[in-house]
Structures are given as structure tokens and as C-alpha cells.
Design an enzyme around this catalytic site. Structure first.
Site, PDB file in Angstrom:
ATOM      1  N   LYS A  52       0.835  -1.209   0.000  1.00 37.44           N
ATOM      2  CA  LYS A  52       0.000   0.000   0.000  1.00 37.44           C
ATOM      3  C   LYS A  52       0.867   1.255   0.000  1.00 37.44           C
ATOM      4  CE  LYS A  52      -3.838  -2.466   2.020  1.00 37.44           C
ATOM      5  NZ  LYS A  52      -4.574  -2.894   3.198  1.00 37.44           N
ATOM      6  N   GLN A  96      -4.891  -1.678   9.217  1.00 45.05           N
ATOM      7  CA  GLN A  96      -4.665  -2.997   8.611  1.00 45.05           C
ATOM      8  C   GLN A  96      -5.266  -4.104   9.489  1.00 45.05           C
ATOM      9  OE1 GLN A  96      -3.256  -3.619   5.508  1.00 45.05           O
ATOM     10  NE2 GLN A  96      -3.987  -5.676   5.919  1.00 45.05           N
ATOM     11  N   ASP A 119     -11.295   2.469   3.332  1.00 46.86           N
ATOM     12  CA  ASP A 119     -11.565   1.038   3.154  1.00 46.86           C
ATOM     13  C   ASP A 119     -13.058   0.777   2.936  1.00 46.86           C
ATOM     14  OD1 ASP A 119      -9.446  -0.732   2.999  1.00 46.86           O
ATOM     15  OD2 ASP A 119      -9.085  -0.747   5.166  1.00 46.86           O
TER      16      ASP A 119
END
Ligand code: NDP
Length: 282
Positions: A52, A96, A119
Site C-alpha cells: 500500500k 490494517q 476502506d
């Protein structure tokens, strides 16, 4: 001949488009920043976080990395999120997953301000998707819609079957296909006759989490098959939820593993970061 849907090429194309957009924002003095938080040192998570960060660097997005020790408390993590929520210079916040067991995932994800939830996991964004309002969409299913569209596959009016109903893949996938005017069925572990259901699909999306479970007998001749699964087989090679060899012979288009859905997830995360900056300017 079966069309192999090339997620690597399509994600590269999306990243180039985003790079140009970000350069445009920079010329106007707007910098985009993504905060990435990792708790603990799970090796798979470390790889995802590194990928990422690399994607951010490539596109021109600034990334702030927070690598917190395994012993971080839920309160400490939520307090950091609160601080990032309040920072004008931070556009997106990503935590995460998975988190260590002592930290409540839902509580943490809900602490992220919806307008920074790149997200797309916050209930407000999920609700927005459900009622057709703007908001961030979970990256993997959003990437699958791009794969279909950019491969010239029509969704409207098609029988779409999604196998799997997780909050991050199956459910948002079904809602997105519905938004694109597909006729959508969601199958899951309690579905009575899975083969009969999947056998109706013009577009079959498989997010079941079982290596090579979907064989040719689950698939209608000429269907489009999208494989979300990622596993390592006995030879330590990557494989999906679909038995690629047998299914590829029967369907009209298919995503390989690796190189299908996987690369799209990060591309769509980057897209959401760019969107977060665009929303701020509105
Ligand atoms: P989950 O384990 O959360 O969900 C699996 C779903 O499959 C559940 O809804 C479950 O049903 C259903 N299911 C399980 N067994 C069967 C069965 N025998 N018949 C029918 N349905 C069944 O998985 P995720 O959605 O998180 O992920 C799915 C796969 O996608 C995994 O392989 C994961 O690694 C991969 N993945 C890949 C990503 C990428 O970027 N390419 C991103 C995210 C995930 P029930 O609800 O009834 O239990």
C-alpha cells in the site's frame, strides 16, 4: 476463446489515471495523505502495508505509517484514530486487519471518521451503498466492478450470483451488482443446492474462501467467472476459490489467480484516497 481478465493490466491503467489526477491536484496545491496503521507484526499484514505504501509513492500520495506494538491497547489505538480524524492534512485512514485479539475490530473501524474511511468499512458508508448514496465502497468488490466494465462485460439485466456473504466482499459485491442493474442472488454455506444456484449465473463471483471449490459443474456454459479467493496450494503456488483449469474451458471469461482480482484491491484503495481529496474540495 475464453477471455482472461487481466487484473494486472487493468489495475496498472487505473493507477496511471490516478497518478495524473494526483499531479493535477498537486498543481493546485492539494496534497493527498493516507495514514496507514498496523498493530503488531503479522508477516502477511506487513506485506500488505508495504504494498500500500509503495502504491501511494507511485501515485504521488503521501503515506504516514504508524507501526504500533502488539501490546497497544484498544484505547490507545482509538485515541490515535481520533487524532488523525481531526487532522486537516490527513485525507484517509486505514487500519490494517486483522488486529490482535485484545482489540475490538468493530469498535476500531467505527472510530474512523466516515469521510476518511477509505476502506469503506464504516457502517455509514455501508449504509450509503445500501441506499444508493455516495460514500466509500469496499475496495475488492469495487475493483471487480471495474474489472467487468473495463473488460466490456455488461452487468445490466444479467443473472449475477455471488457465493459468499462477508461484510467486506460478498455483501457489498451484491449491492454493487444491484446498483449496476444486475439480477442478484447471494449464496452462502446454508444454500440448499449451490450447483443449481451457481449454474444459473451469467456472472458468477466466488468469494467462498475454499481453495478450488468451484469446479466446472458449478458453472453455466459461457458464464463470466470472477475468483476472489487467494490460497497457497500443496506446492506453495497461489490458487483461487475456482478450479481454474476446468472452469476456464467452459466459461466465456475468467480472472486468473494471481493477476485477477488481487491487484485491483490496492488500485481501488488508491482511488478512494483520491476521491477523499475530491470530496474535501466540494
Ligand atoms: P469469509 O470467510 O469471511 O466468507 C466466506 C463466505 O463463503 C461466507 O459467507 C460463507 O457462508 C461462504 N461459504 C463458506 N463455505 C461455503 C460453502 N461450502 N458453500 C457456500 N458458501 C460457503 O471470506 P471473505 O469474504 O473475507 O473472503 C473470501 C475469499 O476471498 C478468501 O479466499 C479471501 O482470502 C479472499 N479475499 C481476497 C481479496 C483480494 O484482494 N483478492 C480480498 C478479500 C478476500 P456463511 O456466511 O454462511 O458462513
Amino acid at each position: 476463446m475464453t477471455q482472461i481478465i487481466d487484473g494486472k493490466a487493468i489495475s496498472a491503467q487505473i493507477k496511471e489515471e490516478l497518478k495524473e489526477k494526483v499531479a493535477g491536484w498537486k498543481e493546485q496545491g492539494v496534497e493527498i495523505t493516507l495514514a496507514v496503521i498496523q498493530v503488531g507484526e503479522d508477516p502477511a499484514s506487513s506485506v500488505y502495508v508495504r504494498n500500500k505504501k509503495n502504491a501511494c509513492a507511485y501515485i504521488g500520495i503521501r503515506s504516514l505509517a504508524y507501526e504500533l506494538p502488539e501490546a497497544t491497547t484498544e484505547e490507545e489505538l482509538i485515541s490515535l484514530i481520533g487524532e488523525l480524524n481531526g487532522r486537516e492534512d490527513v485525507n484517509g485512514i486505514l487500519v490494517q486487519l486483522p488486529l490482535p485479539e485484545h482489540i475490538g475490530e468493530e469498535k476500531v473501524l467505527n472510530a474512523i471518521a466516515p469521510e476518511k474511511d477509505v476502506d469503506g468499512f464504516h457502517p455509514q458508508n455501508v449504509g450509503a451503498l445500501c441506499i444508493g448514496k455516495p460514500g466509500f465502497v469496499s475496495c475488492t468488490p469495487a475493483g471487480i466492478i471495474q474489472l467487468l466494465k473495463r473488460s466490456g462485460i455488461e452487468i445490466a439485466g444479467k443473472e449475477c450470483v455471488v457465493v459468499g456473504r462477508s461484510n467486506i466482499v460478498g455483501k457489498p459485491m451484491a449491492l454493487l451488482l444491484l446498483r449496476e442493474n444486475g439480477t442478484v442472488t447471494v449464496a452462502h454455506s446454508k444454500t440448499a443446492d449451490l450447483k443449481a444456484v451457481t449454474g444459473r449465473a451469467d456472472i458468477l463471483i466466488v468469494a467462498v474462501g475454499k481453495p478450488r471449490m468451484i469446479t466446472a459443474e458449478y458453472v453455466k456454459e459461457g458464464a463470466v467467472v470472477i475468483d476472489v479467493g487467494i490460497h497457497r496450494n500443496e506446492q506453495n503456488k497461489l490458487c483461487g476459490d475456482v478450479d481454474y483449469e476446468s472452469v476456464a474451458e467452459k466459461c466465456s471469461a475468467i480472472t486468473p489467480v494471481p493477476g485477477g482480482v488481487g491487484p485491483m484491491t490496492i488500485a481501488m484503495l488508491m482511488n478512494n484516497c483520491v476521491e477523499s481529496a475530491a470530496m474535501r474540495q466540494m
